[in-house]
Scaffold this active site. Sequence first.
Site, PDB file in Angstrom:
ATOM      1  N   SER A 134       0.838  -1.394   0.171  1.00  0.00           N
ATOM      2  CA  SER A 134      -0.090   0.173   0.375  1.00  0.00           C
ATOM      3  C   SER A 134       0.843   1.268   0.057  1.00  0.00           C
ATOM      4  O   SER A 134       1.287   1.217  -0.987  1.00  0.00           O
ATOM      5  CB  SER A 134      -0.952  -0.451   1.305  1.00  0.00           C
ATOM      6  N   HIS A 170      -5.269  -1.499  -4.172  1.00  0.00           N
ATOM      7  CA  HIS A 170      -6.234  -1.965  -3.314  1.00  0.00           C
ATOM      8  C   HIS A 170      -7.084  -1.765  -4.665  1.00  0.00           C
ATOM      9  O   HIS A 170      -8.039  -1.026  -4.310  1.00  0.00           O
ATOM     10  CB  HIS A 170      -6.444  -0.985  -2.132  1.00  0.00           C
TER      11      HIS A 170
END
Length: 244
Positions: A134, A170
């Site tokens: 991330s 994501h």
Amino acid sequence: MPADAPTIVATSGGVVPGARTRWSVGPLTSYAVDLAGVEGRAPRVCFLATACGDQPAVVRDFYDMAQEAGFHGNHLSLFAMPNVDDIREHLLSQDVIWVWGGSVAGLLAMWDLHGVGKVMREAWEAGVVLTGVSAGSICWHSGGTTDSFGPDLRPVTNGLGLVPWSNGVHYDSEEQRRPLYQRLVADGTLPAGYATDDGVGLHYRGTELVEALGEEAGKAAYFVERGADGTAVETRLETRLLRG
């Protein structure tokens, strides 16, 4: 033992639920550690939780994972002060640097304050394998999409730029990610780049993508670029499934 070329494994994964611990090292992180080519000793893996404010619970989870995986684990904290005397010496002595998720804008600000970004480039050029999830994926790129500023996602454009691409993380699990990333590439806010579904990573050798890798069947990575008509063009990439 350094990797034989500058190496990054940038992911939307790398950890899996643990049986005896909260988290266990996932196939993507194991793959990154294997790329360091360490033989005859435990690989030295440095963990950075800057993006979540160096939360003690997150650092503790890392040591649980490292012990289970057989890593020689250590960490670099920047809050409330650095936990090591010489950040450069510490990072350059690692085989792998693993960066956790959270606020990529906060991470980049703290790294700039302490000179970590410059050291990361030096470590990368020296063959220390860089990986992360991330925020720990976006940071190596020129920028990406982030919730660092609030629930409505915004662009971040001051990534380290070790690779010249942008990065969308994501991509399949947060509804704002895909349309915003495509819009930002289409209008030129972000350069062309690579996006990853949850559980997918990107292996870069130097500044070029070697392959996309997945921890779960059916997940993929994508190349997103600006088309001739000014709209985003998304191409799904072949993604090799790693076995845990």
